[in-house]
Design an enzyme around this catalytic site. Structure first.
Site, PDB file in Angstrom:
ATOM      1  N   GLY A 127       0.824  -1.215   0.000  1.00 37.70           N
ATOM      2  CA  GLY A 127       0.000   0.000   0.000  1.00 37.70           C
ATOM      3  C   GLY A 127       0.850   1.253   0.000  1.00 37.70           C
ATOM      4  O   GLY A 127       0.917   1.959   1.016  1.00 37.70           O
ATOM      5  N   TYR A 128       1.515   1.516  -1.137  1.00 33.38           N
ATOM      6  CA  TYR A 128       2.303   2.750  -1.282  1.00 33.38           C
ATOM      7  C   TYR A 128       1.492   3.789  -2.074  1.00 33.38           C
ATOM      8  O   TYR A 128       1.187   4.859  -1.581  1.00 33.38           O
ATOM      9  CB  TYR A 128       3.607   2.463  -2.040  1.00 33.38           C
ATOM     10  CG  TYR A 128       4.786   2.058  -1.192  1.00 33.38           C
ATOM     11  CD1 TYR A 128       4.627   1.403   0.018  1.00 33.38           C
ATOM     12  CD2 TYR A 128       6.090   2.295  -1.622  1.00 33.38           C
ATOM     13  CE1 TYR A 128       5.725   1.021   0.782  1.00 33.38           C
ATOM     14  CE2 TYR A 128       7.191   1.924  -0.872  1.00 33.38           C
ATOM     15  CZ  TYR A 128       7.006   1.293   0.320  1.00 33.38           C
ATOM     16  OH  TYR A 128       8.099   0.911   1.054  1.00 33.38           O
ATOM     17  N   SER A 129       1.162   3.448  -3.346  1.00 29.91           N
ATOM     18  CA  SER A 129       0.593   4.444  -4.268  1.00 29.91           C
ATOM     19  C   SER A 129      -0.812   4.861  -3.859  1.00 29.91           C
ATOM     20  O   SER A 129      -1.581   4.072  -3.311  1.00 29.91           O
ATOM     21  CB  SER A 129       0.531   3.863  -5.682  1.00 29.91           C
ATOM     22  OG  SER A 129       1.788   3.389  -6.067  1.00 29.91           O
ATOM     23  N   GLU A 244      12.872  -3.878  -4.093  1.00 32.17           N
ATOM     24  CA  GLU A 244      11.880  -3.999  -5.165  1.00 32.17           C
ATOM     25  C   GLU A 244      12.579  -4.026  -6.521  1.00 32.17           C
ATOM     26  O   GLU A 244      12.124  -4.678  -7.446  1.00 32.17           O
ATOM     27  CB  GLU A 244      10.885  -2.818  -5.095  1.00 32.17           C
ATOM     28  CG  GLU A 244       9.738  -2.966  -6.072  1.00 32.17           C
ATOM     29  CD  GLU A 244       8.606  -1.960  -5.874  1.00 32.17           C
ATOM     30  OE1 GLU A 244       8.632  -1.216  -4.881  1.00 32.17           O
ATOM     31  OE2 GLU A 244       7.710  -1.939  -6.728  1.00 32.17           O
ATOM     32  N   ASN A 384       9.694   4.227 -15.970  1.00 29.04           N
ATOM     33  CA  ASN A 384      10.953   4.325 -16.708  1.00 29.04           C
ATOM     34  C   ASN A 384      11.416   5.770 -16.861  1.00 29.04           C
ATOM     35  O   ASN A 384      12.613   6.041 -16.877  1.00 29.04           O
ATOM     36  CB  ASN A 384      10.807   3.641 -18.075  1.00 29.04           C
ATOM     37  CG  ASN A 384      10.904   2.126 -17.940  1.00 29.04           C
ATOM     38  OD1 ASN A 384      10.768   1.589 -16.840  1.00 29.04           O
ATOM     39  ND2 ASN A 384      11.143   1.440 -19.035  1.00 29.04           N
ATOM     40  N   GLU A 385      10.455   6.703 -16.943  1.00 32.97           N
ATOM     41  CA  GLU A 385      10.859   8.116 -17.050  1.00 32.97           C
ATOM     42  C   GLU A 385      11.585   8.537 -15.770  1.00 32.97           C
ATOM     43  O   GLU A 385      12.607   9.236 -15.822  1.00 32.97           O
ATOM     44  CB  GLU A 385       9.634   9.021 -17.269  1.00 32.97           C
ATOM     45  CG  GLU A 385       8.975   8.901 -18.638  1.00 32.97           C
ATOM     46  CD  GLU A 385       8.120   7.633 -18.778  1.00 32.97           C
ATOM     47  OE1 GLU A 385       7.795   7.005 -17.751  1.00 32.97           O
ATOM     48  OE2 GLU A 385       7.796   7.278 -19.924  1.00 32.97           O
TER      49      GLU A 385
HETATM   50  C1  LIG Z   1       0.043  -2.974 -12.925  1.00 32.84           C
HETATM   51  C2  LIG Z   1       0.501  -2.092 -11.814  1.00 32.84           C
HETATM   52  C3  LIG Z   1       0.694  -2.626 -10.548  1.00 32.84           C
HETATM   53  C4  LIG Z   1       1.070  -1.808  -9.481  1.00 32.84           C
HETATM   54  N1  LIG Z   1       1.171  -2.352  -8.225  1.00 32.84           N
HETATM   55  C5  LIG Z   1       1.357  -1.542  -7.165  1.00 32.84           C
HETATM   56  C6  LIG Z   1       1.284  -2.066  -5.838  1.00 32.84           C
HETATM   57  O1  LIG Z   1       1.082  -3.258  -5.629  1.00 32.84           O
HETATM   58  N2  LIG Z   1       1.407  -1.200  -4.805  1.00 32.84           N
HETATM   59  C7  LIG Z   1       1.645   0.124  -4.994  1.00 32.84           C
HETATM   60  O2  LIG Z   1       1.769   0.842  -3.995  1.00 32.84           O
HETATM   61  N3  LIG Z   1       1.723   0.656  -6.232  1.00 32.84           N
HETATM   62  C8  LIG Z   1       1.577  -0.143  -7.322  1.00 32.84           C
HETATM   63  N4  LIG Z   1       1.619   0.371  -8.601  1.00 32.84           N
HETATM   64  C9  LIG Z   1       1.732   1.818  -8.754  1.00 32.84           C
HETATM   65  C10 LIG Z   1       3.003   2.289  -9.431  1.00 32.84           C
HETATM   66  O3  LIG Z   1       4.084   2.273  -8.532  1.00 32.84           O
HETATM   67  C11 LIG Z   1       2.710   3.702  -9.966  1.00 32.84           C
HETATM   68  O4  LIG Z   1       1.768   3.552 -11.015  1.00 32.84           O
HETATM   69  C12 LIG Z   1       3.943   4.386 -10.489  1.00 32.84           C
HETATM   70  O5  LIG Z   1       4.813   4.730  -9.450  1.00 32.84           O
HETATM   71  C13 LIG Z   1       3.583   5.658 -11.305  1.00 32.84           C
HETATM   72  O6  LIG Z   1       2.743   6.482 -10.554  1.00 32.84           O
HETATM   73  P1  LIG Z   1       1.355   7.031 -11.159  1.00 32.84           P
HETATM   74  O7  LIG Z   1       0.618   5.878 -11.739  1.00 32.84           O
HETATM   75  O8  LIG Z   1       0.697   7.841 -10.115  1.00 32.84           O
HETATM   76  O9  LIG Z   1       1.764   7.950 -12.383  1.00 32.84           O
HETATM   77  P2  LIG Z   1       2.277   9.461 -12.302  1.00 32.84           P
HETATM   78  O10 LIG Z   1       3.285   9.590 -11.214  1.00 32.84           O
HETATM   79  O11 LIG Z   1       1.093  10.372 -12.280  1.00 32.84           O
HETATM   80  O12 LIG Z   1       3.012   9.595 -13.680  1.00 32.84           O
HETATM   81  C14 LIG Z   1       2.305   9.786 -14.932  1.00 32.84           C
HETATM   82  C15 LIG Z   1       3.339   9.861 -16.046  1.00 32.84           C
HETATM   83  O13 LIG Z   1       4.179  11.014 -15.840  1.00 32.84           O
HETATM   84  C16 LIG Z   1       5.548  10.608 -15.782  1.00 32.84           C
HETATM   85  N5  LIG Z   1       6.264  11.411 -14.769  1.00 32.84           N
HETATM   86  C17 LIG Z   1       5.860  11.679 -13.501  1.00 32.84           C
HETATM   87  N6  LIG Z   1       6.768  12.436 -12.854  1.00 32.84           N
HETATM   88  C18 LIG Z   1       7.785  12.646 -13.733  1.00 32.84           C
HETATM   89  C19 LIG Z   1       9.028  13.347 -13.670  1.00 32.84           C
HETATM   90  N7  LIG Z   1       9.431  13.947 -12.560  1.00 32.84           N
HETATM   91  N8  LIG Z   1       9.817  13.348 -14.781  1.00 32.84           N
HETATM   92  C20 LIG Z   1       9.445  12.706 -15.927  1.00 32.84           C
HETATM   93  N9  LIG Z   1       8.253  12.027 -16.054  1.00 32.84           N
HETATM   94  C21 LIG Z   1       7.458  12.000 -14.970  1.00 32.84           C
HETATM   95  C22 LIG Z   1       5.526   9.146 -15.380  1.00 32.84           C
HETATM   96  O14 LIG Z   1       6.682   8.455 -15.813  1.00 32.84           O
HETATM   97  C23 LIG Z   1       4.277   8.658 -16.094  1.00 32.84           C
HETATM   98  O15 LIG Z   1       4.557   8.354 -17.431  1.00 32.84           O
HETATM   99  C24 LIG Z   1       1.289  -0.426  -9.694  1.00 32.84           C
HETATM  100  C25 LIG Z   1       1.112   0.116 -10.981  1.00 32.84           C
HETATM  101  C26 LIG Z   1       0.732  -0.695 -12.024  1.00 32.84           C
HETATM  102  C27 LIG Z   1       0.515  -0.090 -13.375  1.00 32.84           C
END
Ligand SMILES: Cc1cc2nc3c(=O)[nH]c(=O)nc-3n(C[C@H](O)[C@H](O)[C@H](O)COP(=O)(O)OP(=O)(O)OC[C@H]3O[C@@H](n4cnc5c(N)ncnc54)[C@H](O)[C@@H]3O)c2cc1C
Length: 398
Positions: A127-129, A244, A384-385
């Protein structure tokens, strides 16, 4: 290109192969190799087989039941497991929360939780995101307010992988909203059966239920479930992320997928000959294979540095970016190889023993769902970004 392993490493590989031949359930490996859906029970059977062998906790110190393997042994093990069609070990308990408990937990937390992770009594989720906190994780808002010997938790987590199976969740919660972002966060272990916890499915692009939203409404959590100090959870969070990203290159899985791609390309016919003989397809196949060989070399260089006492740093970001790009490229080629047969969306064909006739060759049905599913690789574990930002800063000094 051959990689030379020592006689001891070769003997270890042979031992791993023998174990996999004897103990990896055949019906489970068939599902993995054919791209079928895995059940909770499939994961649990493989978990038990590894635990009985003492090969489950590859990252833990021996005193807590770990294997004590070095990075090269872990690399060989990963490679052989992927080749044999072993399911991926669910990382949330073994590779995420356990290292945090070992490093920051109380003796009582270690005594209680670690054996339960090994014997499978607890299934953990992460439960991070949150809806407004992904890449910018420190802006998380889930609130925990102290009330006697409990915290009262309110808020929402999202993308919680396999939360539908979990009985425990480790959470980052805000315990001091007045402090600077990173300083007011704590690391809390929450029983999913607590009143006020609600899990709702999120159905992803491949039609599958793998991720969830988790809501907390006045959930009472014993203070004894705090790991480390209150408001110092960011230290645990960062420590966990280094685990991780361990093995994030996914070389073993990419090699297994490439073998499958070659098999498909040999079976599929295009312009009157097997696709593998088509110059334009061969070129794409060769490109991805060369990229994978380069990744494996880079991975082994990092592994060797760690074996020699180093700590993987920003290199793991390079491995993550390239490893996930290569795995996505392979799923793209697989989908292209079967052309229109990848189009029908028949989720039932992902069920082992389904009577539904696939459209086209047997191997075509899972390829489109897999292609969509693997888009996640470049998002989770730090997108990846974000990894490229780390490389730019830490390696290129930009
Ligand atoms: C299938 C799946 C499983 C997951 N499982 C878990 C889980 O079990 N527990 C959990 O806690 N989380 C989980 N996650 C969450 C995951 O860690 C986040 O989706 C991830 O960290 C990206 O955050 P966000 O989705 O809020 O996108 P955002 O942070 O809103 O990013 C949106 C886009 O903007 C880009 N971006 C954002 N900031 C920057 C920057 N500073 N510079 C350049 N580009 C940027 C990102 O790369 C992305 O392309 C999961 C995600 C997926 C898709």
């Amino acid at each position: 290109m051959d990689i030379t392993y020592t006689p001891e490493e070769q003997a270890f590989r042979a031992e791993v192969r023998r174990f996999l031949a004897g103990k990896l359930p055949k019906d489970v490996s068939a599902k993995v190799l054919e791209g079928k859906r895995l059940t909770k029970d499939d994961h649990e059977r493989w978990h038990r087989a590894l635990n009985e062998q003492g090969w489950l906790a590859v990252h833990w110190p021996r005193q807590h039941g770990g294997t004590g393997w070095g990075p090269v042994q872990r690399h060989i093990f990963d490679e052989e497991c992927a080749a044999a069609g072993a399911p991926q070990i669910i990382p949330f308990g073994l590779s995420m929360v356990a290292p945090v408990i070992i490093k920051f937990g109380t003796e009582e937390q270690k005594r209680y939780y670690l054996p339960r992770i090994l014997d499978g009594s607890d299934w953990w989720c992460q439960g991070y995101s949150e809806p407004g906190a992904g890449s910018d994780l420190a802006s998380l808002k889930t609130r925990a307010v102290r009330d006697g010997d409990h915290y009262v938790v309110n808020g929402q987590k999202t993308w919680t992988t396999l939360g539908q199976h979990a009985n425990m969740i480790f959470c980052l919660v805000r315990t001091d909203p007045a402090a600077k972002q990173q300083e007011g966060i704590s690391f809390l272990l929450i029983d999913m059966a607590s009143p006020g916890v609600t899990v709702r499915p999120i159905i992803t692009l491949d039609g599958e239920h793998e991720v969830n939203e988790v809501f907390f409404d006045d959930v009472r959590v014993p203070v004894a479930n705090l790991v480390g100090e209150e408001n110092k959870g960011w230290t645990c969070a960062k420590y966990l992320l280094t685990y991780e990203r361990t093995g994030i290159a996914g070389v073993g899985m990419a090699k297994a997928a490439l073998r499958h791609l070659k098999h498909v390309a040999a079976k599929q016919v295009g312009n009157g000959r097997p696709l593998v003989e088509d110059p334009s397809f061969r070129l794409k196949l060769a490109e991805v294979e060369i990229d994978l060989m380069a990744l494996e070399m880079t991975n082994l260089r990092v592994v060797a540095a760690v074996q020699g006492g180093g700590v993987p740093g920003a290199e793991s970001s390079i491995l993550k970016v390239r490893g996930t790009e290569i795995r996505q490229a392979i799923t793209d080629l697989l989908r292209r190889a079967v052309g229109p047969y990848a189009l029908p969306f028949l989720p039932e064909t992902l069920e082992a023993g389904s009577n539904l006739e696939p459209v086209g060759p047997d191997f075509a049905a899972p390829l489109a769902p897999q292609y969509f599913n693997r888009r996640k690789l470049s998002i989770y574990g730090g997108s990846n970004e974000i990894q490229k930002n780390i490389v730019a800063k830490m390696i290129l000094g930009l």
